[in-house]
Scaffold this motif. Structure first.
Motif, PDB file in Angstrom:
ATOM      1  N   SER A   1       2.340  -8.804 -19.374  1.00  0.00           N
ATOM      2  CA  SER A   1       1.428  -7.916 -19.911  1.00  0.00           C
ATOM      3  C   SER A   1       0.303  -7.364 -18.648  1.00  0.00           C
ATOM      4  O   SER A   1      -0.182  -6.203 -19.085  1.00  0.00           O
ATOM      5  CB  SER A   1       0.596  -8.942 -20.908  1.00  0.00           C
ATOM      6  OG  SER A   1       1.547  -9.487 -21.637  1.00  0.00           O
ATOM      7  N   ASP A   2      -0.114  -8.115 -17.827  1.00  0.00           N
ATOM      8  CA  ASP A   2      -1.000  -7.639 -16.865  1.00  0.00           C
ATOM      9  C   ASP A   2      -0.112  -6.779 -15.904  1.00  0.00           C
ATOM     10  O   ASP A   2       0.093  -7.386 -14.565  1.00  0.00           O
ATOM     11  CB  ASP A   2      -1.641  -8.802 -16.343  1.00  0.00           C
ATOM     12  CG  ASP A   2      -2.857  -8.532 -15.494  1.00  0.00           C
ATOM     13  OD1 ASP A   2      -3.124  -7.253 -15.246  1.00  0.00           O
ATOM     14  OD2 ASP A   2      -3.438  -9.205 -14.831  1.00  0.00           O
ATOM     15  N   VAL A   3       0.000  -5.696 -16.308  1.00  0.00           N
ATOM     16  CA  VAL A   3       0.804  -4.738 -15.285  1.00  0.00           C
ATOM     17  C   VAL A   3       0.212  -4.543 -13.997  1.00  0.00           C
ATOM     18  O   VAL A   3       1.053  -4.707 -13.006  1.00  0.00           O
ATOM     19  CB  VAL A   3       1.255  -3.430 -15.766  1.00  0.00           C
ATOM     20  CG1 VAL A   3       1.915  -2.389 -14.754  1.00  0.00           C
ATOM     21  CG2 VAL A   3       2.056  -3.682 -17.237  1.00  0.00           C
ATOM     22  N   VAL A   4      -1.127  -4.431 -13.949  1.00  0.00           N
ATOM     23  CA  VAL A   4      -1.761  -4.195 -12.614  1.00  0.00           C
ATOM     24  C   VAL A   4      -1.702  -5.149 -11.754  1.00  0.00           C
ATOM     25  O   VAL A   4      -1.859  -4.992 -10.450  1.00  0.00           O
ATOM     26  CB  VAL A   4      -2.990  -3.754 -13.158  1.00  0.00           C
ATOM     27  CG1 VAL A   4      -3.915  -3.205 -11.703  1.00  0.00           C
ATOM     28  CG2 VAL A   4      -2.930  -2.407 -13.824  1.00  0.00           C
ATOM     29  N   ALA A   5      -1.105  -6.378 -12.057  1.00  0.00           N
ATOM     30  CA  ALA A   5      -1.292  -7.454 -11.109  1.00  0.00           C
ATOM     31  C   ALA A   5       0.086  -7.470 -10.435  1.00  0.00           C
ATOM     32  O   ALA A   5       0.269  -8.501  -9.724  1.00  0.00           O
ATOM     33  CB  ALA A   5      -1.302  -8.767 -12.071  1.00  0.00           C
ATOM     34  N   MET A   6       0.855  -6.623 -10.555  1.00  0.00           N
ATOM     35  CA  MET A   6       2.086  -6.587  -9.674  1.00  0.00           C
ATOM     36  C   MET A   6       1.899  -6.726  -8.257  1.00  0.00           C
ATOM     37  O   MET A   6       1.062  -6.291  -7.698  1.00  0.00           O
ATOM     38  CB  MET A   6       2.951  -5.246  -9.930  1.00  0.00           C
ATOM     39  CG  MET A   6       2.455  -4.080  -9.531  1.00  0.00           C
ATOM     40  SD  MET A   6       3.659  -2.481  -9.498  1.00  0.00           S
ATOM     41  CE  MET A   6       3.657  -2.199 -11.323  1.00  0.00           C
ATOM     42  N   SER A   7       2.964  -7.166  -7.654  1.00  0.00           N
ATOM     43  CA  SER A   7       2.964  -7.646  -6.206  1.00  0.00           C
ATOM     44  C   SER A   7       3.672  -6.669  -5.331  1.00  0.00           C
ATOM     45  O   SER A   7       4.002  -6.817  -4.188  1.00  0.00           O
ATOM     46  CB  SER A   7       3.235  -9.101  -6.071  1.00  0.00           C
ATOM     47  OG  SER A   7       4.085  -9.426  -6.232  1.00  0.00           O
ATOM     48  N   THR A   8       5.012  -6.267  -6.021  1.00  0.00           N
ATOM     49  CA  THR A   8       6.048  -5.366  -5.071  1.00  0.00           C
ATOM     50  C   THR A   8       5.215  -4.217  -4.653  1.00  0.00           C
ATOM     51  O   THR A   8       4.319  -3.595  -5.179  1.00  0.00           O
ATOM     52  CB  THR A   8       7.019  -4.739  -6.169  1.00  0.00           C
ATOM     53  OG1 THR A   8       7.534  -5.895  -6.834  1.00  0.00           O
ATOM     54  CG2 THR A   8       7.965  -3.863  -5.561  1.00  0.00           C
ATOM     55  N   THR A   9       5.395  -4.018  -3.287  1.00  0.00           N
ATOM     56  CA  THR A   9       4.701  -2.987  -2.403  1.00  0.00           C
ATOM     57  C   THR A   9       5.671  -2.149  -1.904  1.00  0.00           C
ATOM     58  O   THR A   9       6.953  -2.363  -1.811  1.00  0.00           O
ATOM     59  CB  THR A   9       4.008  -3.636  -1.282  1.00  0.00           C
ATOM     60  OG1 THR A   9       5.084  -4.350  -0.534  1.00  0.00           O
ATOM     61  CG2 THR A   9       2.823  -4.642  -1.398  1.00  0.00           C
ATOM     62  N   ALA A  10       5.124  -0.779  -1.772  1.00  0.00           N
ATOM     63  CA  ALA A  10       6.086   0.403  -1.264  1.00  0.00           C
ATOM     64  C   ALA A  10       5.061   0.890   0.033  1.00  0.00           C
ATOM     65  O   ALA A  10       3.765   1.481  -0.289  1.00  0.00           O
ATOM     66  CB  ALA A  10       6.259   1.380  -2.180  1.00  0.00           C
ATOM     67  N   VAL A  11       5.521   0.797   1.272  1.00  0.00           N
ATOM     68  CA  VAL A  11       4.773   1.196   2.406  1.00  0.00           C
ATOM     69  C   VAL A  11       5.359   2.339   2.986  1.00  0.00           C
ATOM     70  O   VAL A  11       6.453   2.179   3.141  1.00  0.00           O
ATOM     71  CB  VAL A  11       4.601  -0.031   3.322  1.00  0.00           C
ATOM     72  CG1 VAL A  11       4.078   0.382   4.646  1.00  0.00           C
ATOM     73  CG2 VAL A  11       3.965  -1.223   2.730  1.00  0.00           C
ATOM     74  N   ARG A  12       4.582   3.486   3.190  1.00  0.00           N
ATOM     75  CA  ARG A  12       5.339   4.628   3.850  1.00  0.00           C
ATOM     76  C   ARG A  12       5.608   4.615   5.208  1.00  0.00           C
ATOM     77  O   ARG A  12       4.819   3.890   6.079  1.00  0.00           O
ATOM     78  CB  ARG A  12       4.229   5.748   3.608  1.00  0.00           C
ATOM     79  CG  ARG A  12       4.641   7.221   4.127  1.00  0.00           C
ATOM     80  CD  ARG A  12       5.080   7.828   3.016  1.00  0.00           C
ATOM     81  NE  ARG A  12       5.923   9.334   3.563  1.00  0.00           N
ATOM     82  CZ  ARG A  12       5.731  10.494   2.979  1.00  0.00           C
ATOM     83  NH1 ARG A  12       5.182  10.440   1.877  1.00  0.00           N
ATOM     84  NH2 ARG A  12       6.556  11.349   3.459  1.00  0.00           N
TER      85      ARG A  12
END
Ligand SMILES: Cc1cc2nc3c(=O)[nH]c(=O)nc-3n(C[C@H](O)[C@H](O)[C@H](O)COP(=O)(O)OP(=O)(O)OC[C@H]3O[C@@H](n4cnc5c(N)ncnc54)[C@H](O)[C@@H]3O)c2cc1C
Length: 381
Positions: free
Chosen positions: A131-142
């Motif tokens: 429910s707390d989508v903003v707590a996601m930990s998947t990262t994308a680094v350019r």
């Protein structure tokens, strides 16, 4: 508001109904029993042009619109909720592309998604961020002309079978929801894997997968929209998906009602069909009334979306909450009307009751939907 259906919408509904009743319904019990992904039915829906209802003709679809998509969803769910979930998961994965992709990206992906040659999925949820989508930990680094994705996604419908997955990842942690970006990750990209396929209570023919990203290099050309626009893209897709879940729930509820109505007229106790008893009549009347109003909920959401209204999250959330609660109540009552036979796997209503439960959970739980509705009311919108 005009609820009459256009010629195209009527045609799509009738086509979906015919396919559902003649080709999909006979497969439903087997699909459930064997937890079998319905590849043949996805092929059927593809051949019949039903996978590209929201894609414009310019990009290979029919452009039939959201009402046509919801109507088709109800008809497919009436026959098999697993197949309807696969169908809905494709559109959920597709919407970020329709909403945020450049014309070049749409030309790259849409024709195959419209024809069903490629299937889509949507990966937002994580083990620690539901429910707390903003707590996601998947990262994308350019890194130059690529992004490197690391993390894990949870409960992704079609996740193990999809060819394209709309994936959401953090590009700027400090910016919170404005630091989430959307990417299309293609099957076979090194570092992208399926960690697990879940075993479920219902919709057992649909697949629900945990996905892993380990130094997964995704071309920058696969980023959807600007960096930081991913949260809005994710919410756009969910606002489409919620009335679709309502339509799916209505399909399940209508199927349960149809079985219960027929059974009540056949089953005799105390020398009479049980339908002669007022207690059963009251149940049937309540079930039919609730289904009717749930259906109007997704009709209303579709027309609100088509009117170009800037905000339709309240209508989408209301349709989802009401439709899914109705599906749960109606399928439970259908099992009750079948008595002991309703509890047996020889009859279809126990499957429908198991299938109904997910509609209160996915696409954002009903608790979260009620919070969304309250927030919009308090803002005076
Ligand atoms: C079969 C299936 C298919 C799915 N498909 C997809 C998919 O394709 N893509 C995708 O990204 N996700 C998908 N999901 C994930 C789904 O959307 C989430 O499961 C759902 O949003 C809830 O997250 P959670 O399971 O982590 O529950 P949690 O967020 O942990 O919630 C647990 C309970 O707490 C309640 N709760 C949480 N926060 C609050 C609050 N603030 N106030 C009141 N109550 C609260 C919830 O309502 C719930 O009852 C799928 C899930 C399932 C089971």
């Amino acid at each position: 508001m005009d609820f009459s259906l256009s010629e195209t919408e009527t045609m799509i509904r009738d086509l979906a109904r015919k396919l559902a009743r003649e080709r999909i319904a006979p497969r439903a019990a087997h699909i459930d029993e064997n937890e079998e992904f319905p590849h043949d039915l996805v092929k059927l829906l593809s051949e019949q042009g039903l996978m590209g209802l929201l894609i414009s003709p310019e990009h290979g679809g029919s452009g039939a619109g959201p009402m046509a998509f919801f109507l088709a969803t109800e008809e497919i769910a009436h026959a098999c909720a697993s197949t309807a979930t696969v169908f809905g998961g494709h559109y959920l994965g597709l919407d970020p592309i329709l909403h945020a992709a450049s014309d070049e990206q749409k030309r790259r992906w849409c024709p195959d998604l419209a024809s069903g040659a490629r299937l889509a999925a949507y990966a937002l949820t994580e083990p620690g961020a539901g429910s707390d989508v903003v707590a996601m930990s998947t990262t994308a680094v350019r890194r130059g002309d690529h992004y490197v994705l690391n993390g894990a996604k949870q409960f992704c419908t079609n996740g193990d079978v999809a060819d394209l997955v709309s994936v959401f990842a953090v590009t700027d942690r400090a910016a919170r929801h404005k630091g989430i970006s959307a990417f299309v990750v293609e099957k076979g990209t090194p570092g992208f894997g399926v960690a697990r396929v879940e075993k479920k209570m219902g919709i057992r023919g649909s697949s629900t997968a945990a996905l892993s990203f380990e130094d997964c290099r995704v071309p920058a050309a696969n980023r959807l929209g600007e960096e930081g626009s991913g949260f809005a893209t994710a919410m756009h897709a969910l606002n489409l998906d919620r009335p679709a879940v309502c339509a799916l729930a209505v399909g399940i509820a209508q199927a349960a009602f149809d079985h219960a109505l027929a059974y009540a007229q056949e089953r005799k106790q105390f020398g009479e069909p049980i339908a002669a008893f007022q207690a059963i009549q009251l149940k049937l009347a309540q079930m039919a009334t609730e289904i009717h109003h749930a259906r109007l909920g997704y009709y209303y959401a579709a027309r609100t979306m088509q009117s170009g209204a800037a905000h339709h999250e309240r209508e989408s959330a209301m349709a989802k909450v009401f439709g899914s609660d109705v599906a749960m109540r109606v399928t439970t009552e259908a099992v009750q009307i079948f008595g002991g036979y309703g509890y047996m796997r020889d009859y279809p209503v126990e499957r429908l009751m198991r299938d109904a439960k997910i509609t209160q959970i996915y696409a954002g739980t009903n608790e979260i939907q009620r919070l969304t509705i309250a927030k919009s009311l308090l803002k005076g919108r």
